[in-house]
Scaffold this active site. Structure first.
Site, PDB file in Angstrom:
ATOM      1  N   LYS A 116      32.652 -33.384 113.239  1.00 37.60           N
ATOM      2  CA  LYS A 116      31.649 -33.973 112.357  1.00 37.60           C
ATOM      3  C   LYS A 116      30.262 -34.004 112.977  1.00 37.60           C
ATOM      4  O   LYS A 116      29.254 -33.789 112.301  1.00 37.60           O
ATOM      5  CB  LYS A 116      32.079 -35.387 111.953  1.00 37.60           C
ATOM      6  N   GLU A 200      27.145 -43.897 111.874  1.00 39.86           N
ATOM      7  CA  GLU A 200      26.352 -43.656 110.679  1.00 39.86           C
ATOM      8  C   GLU A 200      25.917 -44.971 110.055  1.00 39.86           C
ATOM      9  O   GLU A 200      26.587 -45.997 110.208  1.00 39.86           O
ATOM     10  CB  GLU A 200      27.174 -42.903 109.623  1.00 39.86           C
ATOM     11  N   HIS A 235      40.193 -45.012 101.963  1.00 39.08           N
ATOM     12  CA  HIS A 235      39.606 -43.697 102.230  1.00 39.08           C
ATOM     13  C   HIS A 235      40.440 -42.543 101.683  1.00 39.08           C
ATOM     14  O   HIS A 235      40.148 -41.381 101.961  1.00 39.08           O
ATOM     15  CB  HIS A 235      39.352 -43.492 103.729  1.00 39.08           C
ATOM     16  N   ARG A 297      38.703 -25.319 103.068  1.00 39.15           N
ATOM     17  CA  ARG A 297      39.967 -24.963 102.401  1.00 39.15           C
ATOM     18  C   ARG A 297      39.851 -25.310 100.923  1.00 39.15           C
ATOM     19  O   ARG A 297      38.839 -25.830 100.479  1.00 39.15           O
ATOM     20  CB  ARG A 297      41.121 -25.755 103.023  1.00 39.15           C
TER      21      ARG A 297
END
Length: 612
Positions: A116, A200, A235, A297
């Site tokens: 990430k 973040e 999530h 994907r």
């Protein structure tokens, strides 16, 4: 064009790929583990190869076995589906090195988007907006705490190699940062072998919006518009839709252009998804939407994009992998109506979403409306070894409300037994006022999910209808003299007492039991019996299995006296051992448990009669 294809996956996505390949005249090869020997994808493929024991780490995650199966069957290409090895750059390279066609992006693209922090730095350089935060190499706790303070609380700590909601912690204040960081790093190291994290800014009204992109080997990249996946639980996506509610044309244009830039930055080939997080506190605005990550994907939710564009994304994957250019240009693509998808899981929301395994004695999904993608069939077993998703229900309509109503109807018409599903939970989510209004954010289920997950109850009318199919005509006739044709009688509903109103003539051929299917849920109604546990509560002596599992030890025998608190048997479920104990002094009047037996939730394992 590829002539033969091995699908390195199982279940719903394997069946989905086989369906398109068959339409294209491509021969298919399935792979399967011990648990999947009789699975639907094995039956539907032209050929199937056994690749090992049931655990995925010994079968579906062993790249060498999959490549060997492809060579042994003469397959030219390998499609990874999603999950398992689909985003494993080393496996992708091994497929290519073996002289086979990899139906997916270049290994270098997978690597570039795999971490990430590196991906966000790459996106920033490409002019793609990224969430404010720290993505550097310095992992000193004191330094990270300082960065968090500068970003401003609340913040989100995320494992750089994470996914599926693991290695992620929200931190509301500086006092909680150190503990949250340590916990996140431990989980990241255990799950991904990499404790590195990024920080973040935490968005208070977050929307999860993603853009479907597609590239070919001729330098073309297009987007197929956006999807909204904001309805999530821990999530994990629950219901997805396309397009995104509240997205105006100007914002859509800027968002999708950013997604195309992101794909071009990694020379992307094939199907991919650019995921964004939006601050929806002031509606959807281009300056409040930031890059989150890329999935290299096909996505679970790809059908909603297919429904609004008329494109078969698997067909595009196979054509691009064969060297063909994209079938359509950007100008050829347009949005037609609205689509929604619900993920039907074998799980029990009323019991903390515990997975539900076992045989599908009843598995009926609607075939007259919408689209159903599944990898199981009636009579199959839901295995404890893999993801509990058993089907995807997809609805398309002229507008959002039409799609929502159709999807709700599809769920209401679903009936699965004795495996439990989340269908009733999904119906309640679709009916939530905020969802109906399109005012969704990722915290909706966290706030109101308890009511959505409550155990459903059948209506009185449904119970009466089922009960009357169990009442002999001769028995019911005796209650018609000088009295209304209505009375009530006790029955057992999933082992618990329920009083049911009876009216009507009864039947000449009474059923020994009935399934009651209503609003996506299924219950079993049986005649009232004292030996059934007087309602099924432990206080009445009935020892019921609290969840699906395996009996690993039985400490008593039928007829044996027991004392309150004495261990009766041990159940293994969810990788934990659970001891079931006697509720009071008494005698083991009934014992239905044997070591090694698999049992379903609420199965009657033993019954204790009070002493004296």
């Amino acid at each position: 064009m590829i002539n033969s294809l091995l699908i390195a996956n199982r279940g719903e996505i394997a069946c989905r790929i086989i369906r398109t390949a068959r339409e294209m005249g491509i021969r298919t090869v399935a792979v399967y583990s011990d648990a999947d020997a009789k699975a639907l994808h094995v039956r539907e493929a032209d050929e199937a190869v056994h690749i090992g024991p049931s655990p995925a780490r010994e079968s579906y995650l062993v790249g060498e076995k999959i490549i060997a199966a492809a060579k042994a069957t003469g397959a030219e290409a390998i499609h990874p589906g999603y999950g398992f090895l689909s985003e494993n750059a080393e496996f992708a390279q091994a497929v290519i090195d073996a002289g086979l066609v990899w139906v997916g992006p270049k290994p270098s693209s997978i690597t570039a988007m795999g971490l990430k922090d590196a991906a966000k730095a790459l996106m920033a350089d490409a002019g793609v907006p990224v969430t404010p935060g720290y993505m550097g190499a310095n992992q000193d706790p004191a330094f990270l705490a300082q960065q968090a303070a500068e970003i401003g609380y609340p913040v989100l700590i995320k494992a750089v190699a994470g996914g599926g909601g693991k290695g992620m912690r929200k931190v509301d204040c500086a006092a909680d940062f150190a503990d949250a960081l340590a916990s996140c790093q431990r989980e990241a190291a255990a799950s991904f072998g990499n404790a590195h994290v990024l920080i973040e800014k935490y968005i208070l009204t977050p929307r999860h919006i993603e853009v479907q992109v597609f590239g070919d080997t001729h330098g073309n990249v297009v987007h197929l518009f956006e999807r909204d996946c904001s309805l999530q639980r821990r999530h994990q996506k629950v219901i997805e839709e396309a397009p995104a509610p509240g997205m105006d044309d100007a914002t859509r244009q800027q968002l999708c252009a950013a997604a195309v830039r992101a794909a071009k930055a990694v020379d992307y080939v094939g199907a991919g998804t650019i995921e964004f997080i939006a601050d929806a506190s002031e509606g959807l605005r281009a300056d409040r939407i930031w890059f989150m990550e890329m999935n290299t994907r096909l996505q679970v939710e790809h059908p909603v994009t297919e429904e609004i564009t008329g494109v078969d994304l698997v067909e595009w994957q196979l054509r691009v992998a064969s060297g063909e250019p994209l079938p359509l240009t950007q100008d050829d693509l347009a949005i037609d109506g609205w689509a929604m998808e619900a993920r039907l899981y074998a799980e029990d929301p009323a019991r903390g979403f515990l997975p539900s395994t076992g045989p599908l004695e009843l598995f009926q999904l609607p075939d007259h409306i919408g689209r159903v993608d599944t990898g199981v069939h009636e009579g199959a077993d839901v295995s404890p070894f893999y993801d509990p998703m058993i089907a995807k229900l997809i609805a398309h309509g002229d507008d959002r409300e039409a799609a929502r109503e159709t999807l709700s109807e599809m769920l209401e018409d679903s009936a699965v037994w004795p495996v439990r599903t989340n269908a009733a939970f999904l119906i309640r989510a679709l009916d939530h006022p905020d969802f109906v209004a399109g005012a969704i954010d990722t915290g909706l289920i966290g706030r109101d999910g308890e009511a959505m997950a409550a155990a459903p109850e059948p209506s009185a009318a449904a119970l009466t209808k089922a009960a009357m199919a169990m009442v002999p005509r001769s028995l019911q006739a005796g209650f018609r003299l000088n009295a209304p044709d209505v009375r009530s009688a006790p029955f057992l509903l999933d082992g618990k007492r329920v009083d049911v109103a009876l009216h009507g003539p009864g039947t000449d051929e009474p059923a020994p039991a009935m399934l009651v299917a209503e609003a996506g849920a299924v219950w079993q109604l049986t005649p009232w019996r004292v030996e059934g546990g007087a309602g099924g509560a432990a206080s009445d002596g009935a020892i019921l299995s609290p969840m699906p599992g395996k009996i690993i030890a039985v400490a008593v025998a039928a007829g044996e006296p027991v004392t309150k608190g004495q261990k009766l048997l041990t159940l293994e479920a969810m990788k934990m051992e659970h001891s079931l104990i006697a509720p009071f002094d008494g005698v083991v009047a009934e014992l239905n448990a044997t070591p090694g037996a698999q049992v379903q939730v609420e199965a009657l394992l033993a019954r204790i009669e009070p002493a004296g």
